[in-house]
Scaffold this motif. Sequence first.
Motif: not given
Length: 445
Positions: A150-153, A159-165, A207-211
């Motif tokens: 969970a920490e790594l995810v 790290m992502s530009m929009d804090k969402r993948l 799509s669904e995103y993890l934020e």
Amino acid sequence: MLNLIGKRGCFSAELNTSIAFLFIDSSAILQLHRSMTTSKRVQDRSKKKRVHDLEIATEKHKILSKVLLIFEVLKQEPQKIISIRELDQYRRQINLPKPHKISAFLRKSPKLFELYKDHRGILWCGMTKEAEDLVQEEEAIIEQQSDKAAELVTRMLMMSMDKRLALDKIVHFRRDLGLPMDFRNHWVHRFPEYFRVVHPFKPYDESEYLELVNWRSSWAMTELERKALGGMQAPDDHVAGLLSLSFPMKFPPDYKQVLSRYKGKIENFQKREYLSPYADARELKAGTLEFNKRAVAVMHELLSFTIEKRLVTDYLTHFRREFVMPQKLMRLLLKHFGMFYVSERGKRFHVFLNSAYEGSELSEKHPLTVWREKVLSFVGYRRKKETMDTLKDLQEFVDDDLLENESEDERVQVENNEHSMGSLEGDLEDESEMEINEVYSAYRE
């Protein structure tokens, strides 16, 4: 008049001839240029340019991934069994193209898979008791390591530009990060303090995103920084910014003399400051030295997250926009061969973090790595040789005996005296592993 026409015709002929020579000359120059420049394509490298220890690791992964996929298919079945005909629909995911037979692959590992026919003559596959125990052991390890995963995810989101993948993209990292099979439906909802699932922000986006829910400053520190601090965690007020840490580099022994010629360029690259993968990189201009070095840092960090310090390169390219990385990502990987090694075996390329390996083995092994090695020790196969200690033998494991003439529903004869995989790190051919002339331009200013 006729004389003029004749002259014009002569001039036209001379012009056409000149143009023809021009094209021939340009083509020749282009061909000469291509012959003088070194290809950056992985496929163009000869066998002498490969790091054989890491190619062995790739072959192991190819075999293991097939077994793990079949485990996962069987786990989803109510009775933990499936007919070979139904299993055939997973052929593409298993990466076992026709005319190879799935039943032939399963027969190679009688300690893991049982094959039997019912009264209608339909061939079925199930797990042995040893395999069932292994599956339960894996589930226990994944649960024990869940907080770390969970920490790594969360750090990937940071790290992502929009804090969402996109969840569809994170799924590609599931095995590499040690995430459970129910990652998408259940696991992502277990850590609401870290992240949440959000629905599309645009009507045409299905799509669904993890934020990211909360930014954790203590996690905004790279693995390189942590190692430099002796494994200490960053303080709660840590701010990600410019870094000057050198990347660990590892070259084959026969590179020493050649590398001395480019020592200055390597040192210049290593000394150059770069922006942390956790810092906002929107203002960086693509193609600049700062942009490219940060991209190297991002790739280094992502590979550090993975269990085997290895990824399919496709998984990295899927995140180019989200992690602000260059379009020609493969070229950057090939250039920085001291940090990364790209293997082209199979349909997909794999990139390794060189410094994480000693020979074909990881220096530090995650509990799931130890478990996977245990699974691999149960894999067996029919063969005439008593040992399997070359790269060629590993390749033949998947290919040998898969093109059997019997149908999938014919009589099953599983040999219980098949050998284990044996020694995989035996004597390899004494070859030069790569040519530095391909990639030394990585350090040109």
